[in-house]
Design an enzyme around this catalytic site. Sequence first.
Site, PDB file in Angstrom:
ATOM      1  N   TYR A   1       0.810  -1.220   0.000  1.00  0.00           N
ATOM      2  CA  TYR A   1       0.000   0.000   0.000  1.00  0.00           C
ATOM      3  C   TYR A   1       0.847   1.277   0.000  1.00  0.00           C
ATOM      4  O   TYR A   1       0.825   2.059  -0.959  1.00  0.00           O
ATOM      5  CB  TYR A   1      -0.933  -0.053   1.212  1.00  0.00           C
ATOM      6  CG  TYR A   1      -1.722   1.196   1.509  1.00  0.00           C
ATOM      7  CD1 TYR A   1      -2.325   1.938   0.495  1.00  0.00           C
ATOM      8  CD2 TYR A   1      -1.879   1.617   2.824  1.00  0.00           C
ATOM      9  CE1 TYR A   1      -3.058   3.074   0.794  1.00  0.00           C
ATOM     10  CE2 TYR A   1      -2.618   2.744   3.137  1.00  0.00           C
ATOM     11  CZ  TYR A   1      -3.209   3.467   2.109  1.00  0.00           C
ATOM     12  OH  TYR A   1      -3.931   4.593   2.411  1.00  0.00           O
TER      13      TYR A   1
ATOM     14  N   PHE B   1       9.758  -0.857   3.729  1.00  0.00           N
ATOM     15  CA  PHE B   1       8.337  -0.941   4.081  1.00  0.00           C
ATOM     16  C   PHE B   1       7.901  -2.355   4.450  1.00  0.00           C
ATOM     17  O   PHE B   1       6.856  -2.531   5.073  1.00  0.00           O
ATOM     18  CB  PHE B   1       7.463  -0.472   2.906  1.00  0.00           C
ATOM     19  CG  PHE B   1       7.706   0.939   2.496  1.00  0.00           C
ATOM     20  CD1 PHE B   1       7.011   1.980   3.087  1.00  0.00           C
ATOM     21  CD2 PHE B   1       8.643   1.241   1.520  1.00  0.00           C
ATOM     22  CE1 PHE B   1       7.240   3.294   2.713  1.00  0.00           C
ATOM     23  CE2 PHE B   1       8.881   2.550   1.136  1.00  0.00           C
ATOM     24  CZ  PHE B   1       8.176   3.578   1.739  1.00  0.00           C
TER      25      PHE B   1
ATOM     26  N   TYR C   1       3.361  -5.902  17.528  1.00  0.00           N
ATOM     27  CA  TYR C   1       3.663  -5.129  16.325  1.00  0.00           C
ATOM     28  C   TYR C   1       4.522  -3.922  16.683  1.00  0.00           C
ATOM     29  O   TYR C   1       5.581  -3.687  16.088  1.00  0.00           O
ATOM     30  CB  TYR C   1       2.362  -4.692  15.643  1.00  0.00           C
ATOM     31  CG  TYR C   1       2.559  -3.647  14.574  1.00  0.00           C
ATOM     32  CD1 TYR C   1       3.365  -3.894  13.469  1.00  0.00           C
ATOM     33  CD2 TYR C   1       1.926  -2.404  14.671  1.00  0.00           C
ATOM     34  CE1 TYR C   1       3.552  -2.926  12.496  1.00  0.00           C
ATOM     35  CE2 TYR C   1       2.102  -1.438  13.699  1.00  0.00           C
ATOM     36  CZ  TYR C   1       2.916  -1.699  12.606  1.00  0.00           C
ATOM     37  OH  TYR C   1       3.097  -0.738  11.650  1.00  0.00           O
TER      38      TYR C   1
ATOM     39  N   PHE D   1       1.293   7.661  11.756  1.00  0.00           N
ATOM     40  CA  PHE D   1       0.044   7.475  12.481  1.00  0.00           C
ATOM     41  C   PHE D   1      -0.875   6.707  11.517  1.00  0.00           C
ATOM     42  O   PHE D   1      -0.404   5.758  10.897  1.00  0.00           O
ATOM     43  CB  PHE D   1      -0.441   8.818  13.006  1.00  0.00           C
ATOM     44  CG  PHE D   1       0.331   9.212  14.250  1.00  0.00           C
ATOM     45  CD1 PHE D   1      -0.282   9.242  15.488  1.00  0.00           C
ATOM     46  CD2 PHE D   1       1.704   9.472  14.193  1.00  0.00           C
ATOM     47  CE1 PHE D   1       0.441   9.539  16.649  1.00  0.00           C
ATOM     48  CE2 PHE D   1       2.435   9.763  15.334  1.00  0.00           C
ATOM     49  CZ  PHE D   1       1.803   9.797  16.558  1.00  0.00           C
TER      50      PHE D   1
ATOM     51  N   ARG E   1     -10.730  -4.403  21.502  1.00  0.00           N
ATOM     52  CA  ARG E   1      -9.666  -5.298  21.054  1.00  0.00           C
ATOM     53  C   ARG E   1      -8.422  -5.092  21.912  1.00  0.00           C
ATOM     54  O   ARG E   1      -8.150  -3.968  22.351  1.00  0.00           O
ATOM     55  CB  ARG E   1      -9.306  -5.024  19.590  1.00  0.00           C
ATOM     56  CG  ARG E   1     -10.414  -5.306  18.609  1.00  0.00           C
ATOM     57  CD  ARG E   1      -9.970  -5.031  17.195  1.00  0.00           C
ATOM     58  NE  ARG E   1      -9.534  -3.637  17.021  1.00  0.00           N
ATOM     59  CZ  ARG E   1      -9.237  -3.097  15.839  1.00  0.00           C
ATOM     60  NH1 ARG E   1      -9.319  -3.826  14.744  1.00  0.00           N
ATOM     61  NH2 ARG E   1      -8.860  -1.832  15.764  1.00  0.00           N
TER      62      ARG E   1
END
Length: 331
Positions: free
Chosen positions: A10, A71, A139, A167, A280
């Site tokens: 992306y 990335f 993560y 962000f 979550r």
Amino acid sequence: MILITGGAGYIGSHVNKLLNNKGYNTLVVDNLCESKESSVKWGKLVKCDLEDREGLEDIFNTYDISAVMHFAAFTSVSESVKCPEKYMHNNYENTVNLLNVMQEYDVNKFIFSSTAAVYGTPESIPIKESHPLKPINPYGESKVHVEKELEKRSEDYGLHYVSLRYFNASGDDPDCEIGEQHNPETHLIPLILDAAIGKRDNITIFGTDYPTPDGTCIRDYVHVEDLAQAHLLAYEYLEDGGCSDVFNLGHGTGFSVKQVIEECMSVTGIKFEVEVGERRAGDPSILVADSSKIREKLGWRPVNSSLTNIVNTAWRWHLKLNFKNHHYFND
């Protein structure tokens, strides 16, 4: 030549497009496990996994690499909670493998795709780069490990790096040549738009009891084109002899999940079902950036990052992806 790992993904694909439009030569290295070859419309693609030391050495031996933009990573917070080892291996250990090969071939410019998840639950809003790094999910932990590795290598081996703490990356290419298409999709706006086109029965809000005005999580959404521009500026900064540094990338304005849903309904003109689920694990209440450092030092401006523009570009891409002849796209 600039090597872009994860350049079929992306954000990487948008950066690849911008760099080529600015006249730079790019080499995309991607294993295509979570991305599509069709997103590499510029530069050259080599399929390779970053754990493949021999494959990486062959790439650096074949091509004249001047810098690396990194990335390639797994990015789902919820999956990282379930599979922490997977995230540490792919996001950290594979990055170390890449850095080792860079060092072997004397390539010392590195731009890292980091994340606001390194901060964990913020002690103050907006968040400055000096905020303590206390991630609350694997993560974020994997990205902190990489940042610490970069800092060490900068001190020990002269690596020149820029770490860009994103962000919420959002929006899509206004030309609709490339865009967001994760499988499975985990980002809020495309999930909402799936509900708008009927691809999903509803959109679920995970928790409405957060300490925010409407009870839902607040995030800072920044357009992917603005992120791409930041990478170009970071590269030019390093080329001009800039010292290693870390920068936040955010608009500086936060929107709640409910506000984003309302904006999507407004842009699409479609009402859809909204359900409420449990919180979550690993989701902070509020994440909003103080990006004054990169604005002042590199002259970056998030000019595309109004919520309306983000949703508009995402909606046009979403329609193209799902209904290629839809009248909205042809307008």
